[in-house]
Motif scaffolding. Structure first.
Motif, short mmCIF file in Angstrom:
data_model
loop_
_atom_site.label_atom_id
_atom_site.label_comp_id
_atom_site.label_asym_id
_atom_site.label_seq_id
_atom_site.Cartn_x
_atom_site.Cartn_y
_atom_site.Cartn_z
N LEU A 43 20.36 -1.57 -1.22
CA LEU A 43 19.14 -2.35 -1.24
C LEU A 43 18.08 -1.48 -1.91
CD1 LEU A 43 17.36 -4.75 -0.30
CD2 LEU A 43 17.02 -3.49 1.84
N HIS A 44 17.36 -2.02 -2.88
CA HIS A 44 16.39 -1.21 -3.60
C HIS A 44 15.17 -2.03 -4.02
CE1 HIS A 44 19.14 -2.86 -6.69
NE2 HIS A 44 18.05 -2.93 -7.44
N ARG A 45 14.10 -1.28 -4.28
CA ARG A 45 12.82 -1.87 -4.67
C ARG A 45 12.49 -1.42 -6.10
NH1 ARG A 45 9.35 -3.81 -1.25
NH2 ARG A 45 10.14 -2.60 0.51
N HIS A 46 12.08 -2.37 -6.94
CA HIS A 46 11.67 -2.04 -8.31
C HIS A 46 10.15 -1.87 -8.33
CE1 HIS A 46 15.49 -2.51 -10.35
NE2 HIS A 46 15.73 -3.55 -9.55
N ALA A 47 9.70 -0.62 -8.30
CA ALA A 47 8.28 -0.30 -8.30
C ALA A 47 7.71 -0.23 -9.72
CB ALA A 47 8.04 1.02 -7.58
N LEU A 48 8.59 -0.24 -10.72
CA LEU A 48 8.18 -0.13 -12.12
C LEU A 48 8.76 -1.28 -12.94
CD1 LEU A 48 8.97 3.67 -12.56
CD2 LEU A 48 6.70 2.66 -12.24
N ASP A 49 8.04 -1.69 -14.00
CA ASP A 49 8.61 -2.61 -14.98
C ASP A 49 9.80 -1.90 -15.63
OD1 ASP A 49 6.49 -4.42 -14.57
OD2 ASP A 49 5.32 -3.55 -16.20
N TYR A 50 10.79 -2.68 -16.07
CA TYR A 50 11.92 -2.06 -16.74
C TYR A 50 12.60 -3.01 -17.72
CZ TYR A 50 15.00 -4.41 -13.29
OH TYR A 50 15.66 -5.32 -12.50
N VAL A 51 13.39 -2.42 -18.61
CA VAL A 51 14.26 -3.15 -19.52
C VAL A 51 15.68 -2.88 -19.06
CG1 VAL A 51 15.08 -3.36 -21.90
CG2 VAL A 51 12.66 -2.93 -21.45
N GLN A 52 16.49 -3.93 -18.96
CA GLN A 52 17.90 -3.77 -18.60
C GLN A 52 18.75 -4.16 -19.79
OE1 GLN A 52 19.01 -4.91 -14.73
NE2 GLN A 52 21.19 -5.04 -15.20
N ILE A 53 19.76 -3.33 -20.08
CA ILE A 53 20.68 -3.57 -21.18
C ILE A 53 22.09 -3.68 -20.61
CG2 ILE A 53 21.56 -2.71 -23.39
CD1 ILE A 53 18.91 -0.93 -23.37
N GLU A 54 22.74 -4.79 -20.87
CA GLU A 54 24.10 -5.02 -20.39
C GLU A 54 25.09 -4.33 -21.33
OE1 GLU A 54 24.28 -6.49 -17.53
OE2 GLU A 54 22.22 -7.15 -17.55
N LEU A 55 26.02 -3.56 -20.78
CA LEU A 55 27.00 -2.86 -21.59
C LEU A 55 28.41 -3.45 -21.44
CD1 LEU A 55 25.91 0.85 -21.08
CD2 LEU A 55 25.27 -0.73 -22.92
N GLU A 56 28.82 -3.74 -20.20
CA GLU A 56 30.15 -4.32 -20.00
C GLU A 56 30.22 -5.02 -18.65
OE1 GLU A 56 33.43 -1.44 -19.35
OE2 GLU A 56 31.87 0.09 -19.43
N GLY A 57 31.20 -5.89 -18.53
CA GLY A 57 31.42 -6.65 -17.30
C GLY A 57 31.51 -8.12 -17.62
N ASP A 58 31.65 -8.94 -16.57
CA ASP A 58 31.71 -10.38 -16.78
C ASP A 58 30.72 -11.17 -15.93
OD1 ASP A 58 33.32 -9.65 -14.59
OD2 ASP A 58 34.79 -11.22 -14.95
N LYS A 59 30.42 -10.70 -14.70
CA LYS A 59 29.43 -11.38 -13.86
C LYS A 59 28.69 -10.35 -13.02
CE LYS A 59 31.25 -15.99 -13.47
NZ LYS A 59 30.31 -16.59 -14.37
N ILE A 60 27.40 -10.58 -12.82
CA ILE A 60 26.56 -9.73 -11.97
C ILE A 60 25.62 -10.65 -11.18
CG2 ILE A 60 24.78 -9.33 -13.74
CD1 ILE A 60 26.01 -6.57 -11.41
N SER A 61 25.36 -10.28 -9.95
CA SER A 61 24.45 -11.06 -9.11
C SER A 61 23.30 -10.19 -8.62
CB SER A 61 25.18 -11.61 -7.88
OG SER A 61 26.10 -12.58 -8.25
N GLY A 62 22.17 -10.81 -8.43
CA GLY A 62 21.03 -10.18 -7.78
C GLY A 62 20.81 -10.87 -6.46
N LEU A 63 20.98 -10.14 -5.36
CA LEU A 63 20.79 -10.70 -4.02
C LEU A 63 19.36 -10.37 -3.61
CD1 LEU A 63 24.19 -9.41 -2.61
CD2 LEU A 63 23.72 -11.61 -3.72
N ILE A 64 18.46 -11.31 -3.86
CA ILE A 64 17.02 -11.10 -3.75
C ILE A 64 16.57 -11.23 -2.30
CG2 ILE A 64 14.76 -11.83 -4.61
CD1 ILE A 64 16.77 -10.83 -6.80
N GLU A 65 15.75 -10.28 -1.87
CA GLU A 65 15.20 -10.29 -0.51
C GLU A 65 14.04 -11.29 -0.42
OE1 GLU A 65 16.17 -8.26 2.32
OE2 GLU A 65 17.91 -8.13 1.00
N GLU A 66 13.88 -11.90 0.73
CA GLU A 66 12.79 -12.85 0.96
C GLU A 66 11.45 -12.17 0.72
OE1 GLU A 66 11.01 -15.51 4.60
OE2 GLU A 66 13.15 -15.01 4.61
N GLY A 67 10.57 -12.85 0.01
CA GLY A 67 9.23 -12.33 -0.26
C GLY A 67 9.14 -11.37 -1.43
N ALA A 68 10.25 -11.16 -2.14
CA ALA A 68 10.23 -10.24 -3.28
C ALA A 68 9.30 -10.77 -4.37
CB ALA A 68 11.64 -10.06 -3.85
#
Length: 120
Positions: A43-68
């Motif tokens: 479980l983690h908090r994103h305190a900074l803006d960021y750019v995400q670059i996908e390199l490999e895989g087929d599916k990814i999920s974000g399990l978002i916490e309530e109130g995020a």
């Protein structure tokens, strides 16, 4: 000097944004995120803006916490397209999970500098 980890109101420890830091200076922090099929980040908090670059895989999920805050406000699953990048506003509070059948790998580039109009 060690810091005390953040603990949520229901007793869960908040961990790092991804699986390892590749580079850091006073302006950026670059993370590697490598997840086996079925594996999840802390479980983690994103305190900074960021750019995400996908390199490999087929599916990814974000399990978002309530109130995020941030870009994503609800749990989601998406197809991975290697080379695809996207901007994500700070404020997210989530767990990322590889919901695919292939190993996932991505790079996150956190921007440490303040936004225009903000004070450092």
């Amino acid at each position: 000097m060690a810091t005390t980890p953040e603990i949520t109101s229901d007793g869960r420890e908040v961990g790092p944004v991804a699986t390892g830091v590749l580079f850091e200076n006073d302006r950026v922090r670059i993370w590697d995120m490598s997840l086996a099929p079925g594996e999840a980040t802390a479980l983690h908090r994103h305190a900074l803006d960021y750019v995400q670059i996908e390199l490999e895989g087929d599916k990814i999920s974000g399990l978002i916490e309530e109130g995020a805050g941030g870009t994503y406000r609800q749990t989601f699953e998406m197809d991975v397209t290697p080379g695809q990048w996207f901007w994500v506003d700070r404020g997210g509070f989530e767990t990322a999970k590889n919901t695919g059948e292939k190993p996932y790998r991505g790079i996150l580039i956190e921007l440490k500098e303040p936004r225009l109009g903000e004070r450092a």
